[in-house]
Design a protein around this motif. Structure first.
Motif, mmCIF file in Angstrom:
data_model
loop_
_atom_site.group_PDB
_atom_site.id
_atom_site.type_symbol
_atom_site.label_atom_id
_atom_site.label_comp_id
_atom_site.label_asym_id
_atom_site.label_seq_id
_atom_site.Cartn_x
_atom_site.Cartn_y
_atom_site.Cartn_z
ATOM 1 N N ARG A 51 -14.901 -42.949 -22.276
ATOM 2 C CA ARG A 51 -15.796 -41.996 -22.956
ATOM 3 C C ARG A 51 -15.195 -40.596 -22.989
ATOM 4 N N LEU A 52 -14.592 -40.158 -21.867
ATOM 5 C CA LEU A 52 -13.965 -38.843 -21.818
ATOM 6 C C LEU A 52 -12.865 -38.739 -22.871
ATOM 7 N N CYS A 53 -12.016 -39.750 -22.941
ATOM 8 C CA CYS A 53 -10.920 -39.722 -23.915
ATOM 9 C C CYS A 53 -11.449 -39.742 -25.348
ATOM 10 N N ALA A 54 -12.460 -40.551 -25.606
ATOM 11 C CA ALA A 54 -13.045 -40.596 -26.949
ATOM 12 C C ALA A 54 -13.663 -39.241 -27.300
ATOM 13 N N TYR A 55 -14.342 -38.633 -26.345
ATOM 14 C CA TYR A 55 -14.971 -37.330 -26.550
ATOM 15 C C TYR A 55 -13.930 -36.272 -26.917
ATOM 16 N N MET A 56 -12.758 -36.381 -26.285
ATOM 17 C CA MET A 56 -11.694 -35.417 -26.545
ATOM 18 C C MET A 56 -10.838 -35.793 -27.753
ATOM 19 N N GLY A 57 -11.124 -36.950 -28.369
ATOM 20 C CA GLY A 57 -10.348 -37.377 -29.517
ATOM 21 C C GLY A 57 -8.991 -37.937 -29.151
ATOM 22 N N LEU A 58 -8.856 -38.407 -27.917
ATOM 23 C CA LEU A 58 -7.586 -38.965 -27.452
ATOM 24 C C LEU A 58 -7.646 -40.485 -27.546
ATOM 25 N N PRO A 59 -6.692 -41.098 -28.232
ATOM 26 C CA PRO A 59 -6.726 -42.561 -28.377
ATOM 27 C C PRO A 59 -6.348 -43.264 -27.078
ATOM 28 N N VAL A 60 -7.168 -44.213 -26.677
ATOM 29 C CA VAL A 60 -6.843 -45.064 -25.541
ATOM 30 C C VAL A 60 -7.201 -46.493 -25.907
ATOM 31 N N ASP A 61 -6.356 -47.415 -25.472
ATOM 32 C CA ASP A 61 -6.611 -48.828 -25.741
ATOM 33 C C ASP A 61 -7.017 -49.578 -24.485
ATOM 34 N N GLY A 62 -7.235 -48.841 -23.403
ATOM 35 C CA GLY A 62 -7.607 -49.457 -22.135
ATOM 36 C C GLY A 62 -6.417 -49.761 -21.252
ATOM 37 N N GLY A 63 -5.217 -49.631 -21.790
ATOM 38 C CA GLY A 63 -4.017 -49.884 -20.993
ATOM 39 C C GLY A 63 -3.586 -48.653 -20.222
ATOM 40 N N GLU A 64 -2.824 -48.890 -19.153
ATOM 41 C CA GLU A 64 -2.386 -47.797 -18.303
ATOM 42 C C GLU A 64 -1.566 -46.761 -19.068
ATOM 43 N N ALA A 65 -0.702 -47.214 -19.981
ATOM 44 C CA ALA A 65 0.156 -46.283 -20.733
ATOM 45 C C ALA A 65 -0.673 -45.310 -21.565
ATOM 46 N N SER A 66 -1.771 -45.791 -22.152
ATOM 47 C CA SER A 66 -2.586 -44.882 -22.971
ATOM 48 C C SER A 66 -3.316 -43.864 -22.100
ATOM 49 N N TYR A 67 -3.725 -44.267 -20.889
ATOM 50 C CA TYR A 67 -4.354 -43.301 -19.985
ATOM 51 C C TYR A 67 -3.339 -42.299 -19.457
ATOM 52 N N ARG A 68 -2.101 -42.749 -19.250
ATOM 53 C CA ARG A 68 -1.044 -41.807 -18.837
ATOM 54 C C ARG A 68 -0.831 -40.763 -19.923
ATOM 55 N N ASP A 69 -0.786 -41.204 -21.186
ATOM 56 C CA ASP A 69 -0.621 -40.268 -22.299
ATOM 57 C C ASP A 69 -1.803 -39.295 -22.365
ATOM 58 N N ALA A 70 -3.014 -39.829 -22.193
ATOM 59 C CA ALA A 70 -4.208 -38.967 -22.211
ATOM 60 C C ALA A 70 -4.135 -37.953 -21.069
ATOM 61 N N GLY A 71 -3.720 -38.409 -19.890
ATOM 62 C CA GLY A 71 -3.623 -37.518 -18.735
ATOM 63 C C GLY A 71 -2.611 -36.404 -18.935
ATOM 64 N N ARG A 72 -1.594 -36.663 -19.735
ATOM 65 C CA ARG A 72 -0.614 -35.610 -20.037
ATOM 66 C C ARG A 72 -1.213 -34.557 -20.975
ATOM 67 N N ALA A 73 -2.197 -34.944 -21.755
ATOM 68 C CA ALA A 73 -2.801 -34.025 -22.726
ATOM 69 C C ALA A 73 -3.979 -33.233 -22.154
ATOM 70 N N ILE A 74 -4.567 -33.722 -21.081
ATOM 71 C CA ILE A 74 -5.743 -33.077 -20.491
ATOM 72 C C ILE A 74 -5.276 -32.096 -19.416
ATOM 73 N N PRO A 75 -5.732 -30.851 -19.468
ATOM 74 C CA PRO A 75 -5.374 -29.901 -18.405
ATOM 75 C C PRO A 75 -6.166 -30.193 -17.124
ATOM 76 N N PHE A 76 -5.446 -30.407 -16.029
ATOM 77 C CA PHE A 76 -6.060 -30.658 -14.727
ATOM 78 C C PHE A 76 -5.786 -29.476 -13.798
#
Length: 173
Positions: free
Chosen positions: A131-156
């Motif tokens: 939901r967080l990724c969808a809210y931010m407009g970041l594509p995720v397919d549920g795989g680890e690689a897509s969450y890694r990509d999303a994590g690189r785009a989100i400021p922590f």
């Protein structure tokens, strides 16, 4: 590698009743009911970089390390979020978790650190991560690689407790 500019995918700031709903946790923290949120949310105080006024925002804790202690939070509105920019300008501040105040210093994490944090978060909270990724407009397919990509785009940001606070807590334990 720098954080990807998420401005084009930046969610709209809530208005009307949605803004009130988003601000309700601030009122609950201020009323002394912060313990209702457990370790899931913190109230971050930040100083407006233009106004100099004390501002507050409630943020979800992405990860918590009790040994530090430290709290890691994410900017769901990207690097342009006011609290994020204010914290960059003045990283020493206060948070409230439960009903306790804690002096902290914000440390801005690298995209690779963000990738690790997001994959761990997605393992612990798969639906919320989607939901967080969808809210931010970041594509995720549920795989680890897509969450890694999303994590690189989100400021922590990791909020580390001040040494004096840690010593005070240990002295009173």
């Amino acid at each position: 590698m720098a954080h990807r500019d998420t401005t084009s995918h930046r969610p709209q700031l809530p208005s009307g009743w949605r803004r009130l709903a988003v601000r309700l946790p601030i009122l609950l923290f201020r009323a002394g009911l912060g313990s209702l949120f457990g370790k899931r949310l913190v109230l971050l105080h930040h100083i407006g970089r233009v106004s100099g006024l004390d501002r507050m925002v409630v943020l979800e804790v992405v990860s918590y390390d009790p040994t530090g202690p430290s709290w890691t939070v994410a900017s769901g509105f990207g690097p342009k979020a006011d609290w994020y920019q204010n914290l960059r300008a003045q990283p020493k501040t206060l948070i409230q978790f439960g009903n306790r105040l804690c002096a902290v210093t914000g440390h801005f994490l690298t995209p690779d650190e963000g990738a690790d944090i997001m994959t761990g978060y997605a393992r612990r909270h798969p639906r919320t991560a989607r939901r967080l990724c969808a809210y931010m407009g970041l594509p995720v397919d549920g795989g680890e690689a897509s969450y890694r990509d999303a994590g690189r785009a989100i400021p922590f940001v990791r909020l580390d407790a001040a040494v004096a606070h840690i010593q005070h807590q240990r002295a009173h334990s």
